[in-house]
Design an enzyme around this catalytic site. Structure first.
Site, PDB file in Angstrom:
ATOM      1  N   TRP A 325       0.836  -1.206   0.000  1.00 45.44           N
ATOM      2  CA  TRP A 325       0.000   0.000   0.000  1.00 45.44           C
ATOM      3  C   TRP A 325       0.869   1.253   0.000  1.00 45.44           C
ATOM      4  O   TRP A 325       0.522   2.258  -0.610  1.00 45.44           O
ATOM      5  CB  TRP A 325      -0.917  -0.002   1.230  1.00 45.44           C
ATOM      6  CG  TRP A 325      -1.768   1.229   1.366  1.00 45.44           C
ATOM      7  CD1 TRP A 325      -3.025   1.431   0.851  1.00 45.44           C
ATOM      8  CD2 TRP A 325      -1.445   2.440   2.060  1.00 45.44           C
ATOM      9  NE1 TRP A 325      -3.484   2.679   1.181  1.00 45.44           N
ATOM     10  CE2 TRP A 325      -2.535   3.319   1.925  1.00 45.44           C
ATOM     11  CE3 TRP A 325      -0.337   2.855   2.787  1.00 45.44           C
ATOM     12  CZ2 TRP A 325      -2.551   4.589   2.488  1.00 45.44           C
ATOM     13  CZ3 TRP A 325      -0.347   4.125   3.344  1.00 45.44           C
ATOM     14  CH2 TRP A 325      -1.443   4.977   3.199  1.00 45.44           C
ATOM     15  N   HIS A 326       2.017   1.183   0.662  1.00 43.77           N
ATOM     16  CA  HIS A 326       2.877   2.353   0.782  1.00 43.77           C
ATOM     17  C   HIS A 326       3.566   2.726  -0.524  1.00 43.77           C
ATOM     18  O   HIS A 326       3.982   3.877  -0.683  1.00 43.77           O
ATOM     19  CB  HIS A 326       3.931   2.134   1.880  1.00 43.77           C
ATOM     20  CG  HIS A 326       3.388   2.284   3.260  1.00 43.77           C
ATOM     21  ND1 HIS A 326       2.747   1.268   3.922  1.00 43.77           N
ATOM     22  CD2 HIS A 326       3.380   3.340   4.110  1.00 43.77           C
ATOM     23  CE1 HIS A 326       2.367   1.683   5.123  1.00 43.77           C
ATOM     24  NE2 HIS A 326       2.746   2.941   5.264  1.00 43.77           N
ATOM     25  N   GLY A 327       3.711   1.797  -1.418  1.00 46.22           N
ATOM     26  CA  GLY A 327       4.345   2.159  -2.678  1.00 46.22           C
ATOM     27  C   GLY A 327       4.692   0.962  -3.524  1.00 46.22           C
ATOM     28  O   GLY A 327       4.779  -0.172  -3.033  1.00 46.22           O
ATOM     29  N   PHE A 477       2.207   8.479  -0.988  1.00 45.87           N
ATOM     30  CA  PHE A 477       1.465   7.232  -0.882  1.00 45.87           C
ATOM     31  C   PHE A 477      -0.009   7.434  -1.175  1.00 45.87           C
ATOM     32  O   PHE A 477      -0.735   6.476  -1.312  1.00 45.87           O
ATOM     33  CB  PHE A 477       1.624   6.624   0.521  1.00 45.87           C
ATOM     34  CG  PHE A 477       3.075   6.439   0.911  1.00 45.87           C
ATOM     35  CD1 PHE A 477       3.987   5.940   0.006  1.00 45.87           C
ATOM     36  CD2 PHE A 477       3.514   6.796   2.178  1.00 45.87           C
ATOM     37  CE1 PHE A 477       5.319   5.768   0.363  1.00 45.87           C
ATOM     38  CE2 PHE A 477       4.843   6.624   2.544  1.00 45.87           C
ATOM     39  CZ  PHE A 477       5.743   6.116   1.636  1.00 45.87           C
TER      40      PHE A 477
END
Length: 477
Positions: A325-327, A477
């Site tokens: 999800w963060h990248g 993000f």
């Protein structure tokens, strides 16, 4: 528009005045003012992506009503998955397409197949991960009958686009925020004062702590191959405080700003670096995301029910998805995997729900044990942050390898004309302030609040004027 910019310092008072002096007579006027302010706030990043925000709002608004009006379970499910697929599809195209295309090409090349993937030259819309998750939680709650669909499009639009949380959270729930925007807010001086204090403390975290730590952390990570063990340890610690001050600082400013308009947002951080184990850390770090994955992914997968294997599987899924999800990078996936490994012993020994109560320290063995556990947990967290900060997994590995192999723990002078330990006193003062504030709203409140407020403003002005770091880490993000 950054929270720590002159632009926002002008924007916020204007919206505040319009909201309380022009729109105070009705909820409709208040909501219209906040929606217009939110769309202006978002357009300052890139007005071209306003269509994406509006489209996402319309999609979720219509889908929710279609789900509620459906007469058969299959029809309800079709509308649910159509909405989820489109939302995730947009997120995937903008955020993950190039990653998957390049990764697939690398796999083919490892088998001797030459591949030239077609990559998209797209700008990642700021905040897309956050407002997409706002809408998804709403749709899923409608599907399971937890709430009724919102018929007022203005109210729902404000829920999705509310500017304090629009670009970096916290990830709000319809059950918490929608009831507040559906009624007229009345001005409260005490809540507004509390909001101002929280904004100022958030700016201290961002401008004084995060931006100062960034100077040192960047110097270490950009030149890790020439750093000694002490510098590498401090580099990881400085980044830990950079990302905490940066993200929790943003959350504090968002919550404080919202209080100025009489609206409470979900708490996103609860002093996570004072956690006694990794499970407690994840209950206190980015709380809105952690609970989102718990409620909408972990529990539907079976949660902690079933066999040990299912518990382990679900835990790894949650942490890997959280990392992704963060990248779109293998470093974020590795970071999630490492945290899953940290969590695994607690899960297998049924100790992941052990440290739920608050604690106090005294002159006894139990307090010594607590301090030791806090330090170990913080050390493990810093080690994982190296993967989060590094550009590649190889770089993270080389960083850690040199940290343990170099063995030199002496002061080192950086090219930025600073020693590697000069920031330590400021970080220690911050840690003491955080420790003493665990039972308060924030460190500025309470006795001598005006003196503390003055000192905080002086520190912000003194360090903020010369800071080159404006953007918040979680905007990417």
């Amino acid at each position: 528009m950054f929270f720590n910019s002159f632009h926002f310092a002008v924007f916020l008072p204007i919206v505040f005045i319009l909201y309380w002096f022009v729109g105070h007579k009705s909820k409709i006027n208040q909501n219209y003012i906040l929606i217009l302010a939110s769309y202006y706030f978002y357009s300052c990043w890139d007005w071209r992506f306003l269509f994406l925000l509006v489209f996402s709002t319309l999609l979720d608004y219509v889908s929710a009503m279609k789900i509620e009006k459906s007469t058969t379970p299959s029809e309800r499910k079709r509308w649910l998955w159509l909405c989820i697929s489109i939302n995730i599809g947009f997120l995937g195209i903008f955020k993950y397409y190039n990653f998957f295309a390049e990764s697939f090409a690398e796999v083919l090349q490892s088998f001797g197949v030459k591949a030239s993937p077609i990559l998209l030259d797209l700008i990642l819309p700021v905040g897309i991960s956050f407002y997409t998750f706002h809408g998804l939680s709403y749709i899923i709650d409608i599907y399971y009958g937890r709430i009724k669909s919102e018929k007022n499009f203005v109210d729902y639009s404000l829920f999705v686009s509310y500017f304090p949380l629009l670009v970096a959270g916290p990830i709000e729930r319809a059950t918490h925020l929608l009831p507040q925007v559906k009624k007229r807010r009345k001005f409260s001086f005490n809540k507004a004062k509390e909001g101002v204090y929280q904004i100022v403390w958030g700016l201290v975290k961002k401008v004084v702590i995060a931006d100062s730590c960034a100077i040192y952390a960047n110097a270490v990570f950009d030149n890790y191959h020439s750093m000694n063990s002490l510098s590498l340890v401090l580099g990881a610690v400085y980044f830990a405080f950079q990302i905490y001050g940066d993200f929790s600082g943003y959350s504090d400013i968002a919550l404080g700003t919202s209080k100025l308009f009489g609206i409470d947002l979900l708490k996103n951080f609860n002093y996570p670096y004072f956690s006694r184990d990794i499970a407690e850390f994840w209950r206190k770090w980015h709380i809105s995301l952690t609970t989102w994955f718990r409620d909408y992914l972990y529990i539907p997968l079976g949660g902690s029910k079933g066999s040990k294997w299912l518990k382990v599987r679900n835990t790894f899924i949650i942490f890997l998805v959280s990392g992704f999800w963060h990248g779109a990078s293998w470093t974020f996936i590795a970071w999630g995997f490492i945290n899953a490994l940290y969590f695994l012993p607690l899960l297998l020994l049924n100790r992941n729900r052990k440290n739920l109560e608050e604690f106090r320290l005294g002159l006894n063995f139990d307090s010594l044990r607590i301090v030791f556990n806090i330090l170990i947990t913080f050390g493990l967290t810093c080690l994982a942050w190296i993967f989060f900060r590094a550009k590649t997994i190889t770089e993270a590995y080389q960083y850690i390898k040199r940290l343990f192999e170099n063995g030199i723990f002496s002061e080192q002078y950086f090219a930025i004309e600073r020693y590697n330990y000069e920031l330590i006193p400021l970080v220690l003062v911050f840690v003491v302030a955080e420790w003493n504030s665990r039972t308060k709203t924030e460190p500025i409140s309470g006795q001598y609040s005006w003196l503390k407020l003055s000192l905080c403003l002086a520190a912000i002005l003194a360090l903020g004027v010369f800071s080159d770091y404006k953007e918040f880490i979680y905007f990417q993000f």
